[in-house]
Design an enzyme around this catalytic site. Structure first.
Site, PDB file in Angstrom:
ATOM      1  N   HIS A  94       0.726  -1.217  -0.050  1.00 14.22           N
ATOM      2  CA  HIS A  94       0.023   0.030  -0.057  1.00 14.22           C
ATOM      3  C   HIS A  94       0.841   0.993   0.023  1.00 14.22           C
ATOM      4  CE1 HIS A  94      -4.510  -1.176   1.215  1.00 14.22           C
ATOM      5  NE2 HIS A  94      -3.537  -2.313   0.836  1.00 14.22           N
ATOM      6  N   GLU A 106      -6.708  -0.863  -5.786  1.00 15.54           N
ATOM      7  CA  GLU A 106      -7.450   0.087  -5.386  1.00 15.54           C
ATOM      8  C   GLU A 106      -7.067   1.601  -5.580  1.00 15.54           C
ATOM      9  OE1 GLU A 106      -5.445  -1.735  -2.794  1.00 15.54           O
ATOM     10  OE2 GLU A 106      -6.893  -3.413  -2.955  1.00 15.54           O
TER      11      GLU A 106
END
Length: 329
Positions: free
Chosen positions: A38, A107
């Site tokens: 991330h 994402e």
């Protein structure tokens, strides 16, 4: 037998703690370790987002036995697939063959940072398919030139390439993605304990069969162990209430503020309905059970709350693993 793993949650710990936890998780008996990849945490309360690949390089050097995996890397926007191919090859060499490259379509939260926009889901899946082909080609160790719809590769070669390349796990979420990606993958990745996904995977033409054919089905479940139930519920709500949105929502929100706003009315009891919380190890086992009943071969646990990980590994992990292995086939 079902294998149980530990998740290096980059969103809730800094890099040195992640490496330390990886070593402790190996020592306590976990079979494998997966790492998120991330640029942002889901919520500001989590407070971290170190570079997963640097962490995994250190983990590969510091551990000896556990298998390692990205869960999962998006090889399409923030990273060019040629770069993913290089770093996956390097990590596999450092890990002496223990690494699996887990890939997914990503994402918005992490991919928007490079300013290239956020495509529709159909385009994202087109990009992922093309990226897998690029990575596979480069993992032959040969010189590659590629001209695709989304990516170009100009006379690239991975000079330090493990023999046979790097096994790839692909994240899927429904019938359409299963049919499309099963033939391209070595392993199945999903967070939903749905037997239909695995049945569909095994039925897909050209797919490596889970179980019989050597393919693994790798799932993941958050838990929030704590000696006090209410403390666990409050911590799970503070740091993991984003989980209640589901991936159709989670893939598209761009910022931690967006996740905070989208989950402002989620209550601690709502979170506890989806995440096993508290000291009851048997209840955690029952929360994990749907995965092996659905046919998953591997399940990675996420202990919610970075500040709670040391105590979880010291006090709860070993007896929990014992109970899980006694219950699972």
């Amino acid at each position: 037998m079902t294998r149980f793993g530990y998740t290096l949650m980059t969103e809730q710990n800094g890099p040195k703690d992640l490496v330390r936890h990886a070593v402790a998780a190996e020592q306590v008996g976990f079979d494998f370790e997966v790492s998120s990849d991330h640029y942002f945490p889901w919520l500001a309360a989590q407070g971290h987002a170190p570079y997963a690949w640097t962490v995994l390089g250190a983990v590969a050097h510091a551990t000896e036995r556990v298998d390692l995996m990205t869960y999962v890397t998006c090889p399409t926007i923030r990273y060019h697939p040629a770069v993913v191919a290089q770093k996956a090859a390097t990590l596999q060499l450092l890990a002496d063959g223990r690494f699996t490259l887990g890939l997914g379509s990503g994402e918005n939260l992490n991919e928007h940072v490079v300013g290239e926009g956020w495509p529709s889901v159909d385009v994202r899946q087109d990009m992922l398919e093309e990226a897998v082909h690029v990575i596979r080609a480069l993992h032959t160790g040969e010189l590659v030139t590629w001209e695709g719809q989304h990516f170009r590769v100009d006379s690239a070669r991975i000079w330090d390439c493990p023999e046979g390349g790097v096994p790839i796990g692909l994240a899927v979420s429904g019938d359409k993605s299963v049919a499309r990606f099963a033939p391209l993958a070595d392993h199945f990745v999903s967070t939903e304990p749905e037997a239909e996904l695995i049945t569909g995977w095994n039925a897909a033409e050209g797919a490596p069969r889970i179980g019989e054919g050597g393919a693994r089905a790798v799932g993941q479940i958050p838990i929030c162990w704590d000696p006090d139930l209410e403390t666990a519920k409050q911590r799970a709500h503070e740091q993991f209430r984003w989980f209640a949105g589901g991936w159709s929502v989670n893939a598209d929100l761009p910022t931690t503020a967006g996740f905070a706003g989208a989950t402002q009315f989620v209550r601690p009891d709502d979170v506890a309905e989806n995440i096993p919380c508290g000291p009851d190890l048997d209840a955690i086992v029952e929360g994990v059970r749907p995965f092996w009943e659905a046919g998953y071969t591997d399940v990675a646990l996420v202990q919610v709350g970075g500040d709670s990980v040391d105590r979880f590994l010291d006090e709860a992990a070993a007896p929990l693993l014992e109970k899980l292995r006694a219950a699972a086939p």
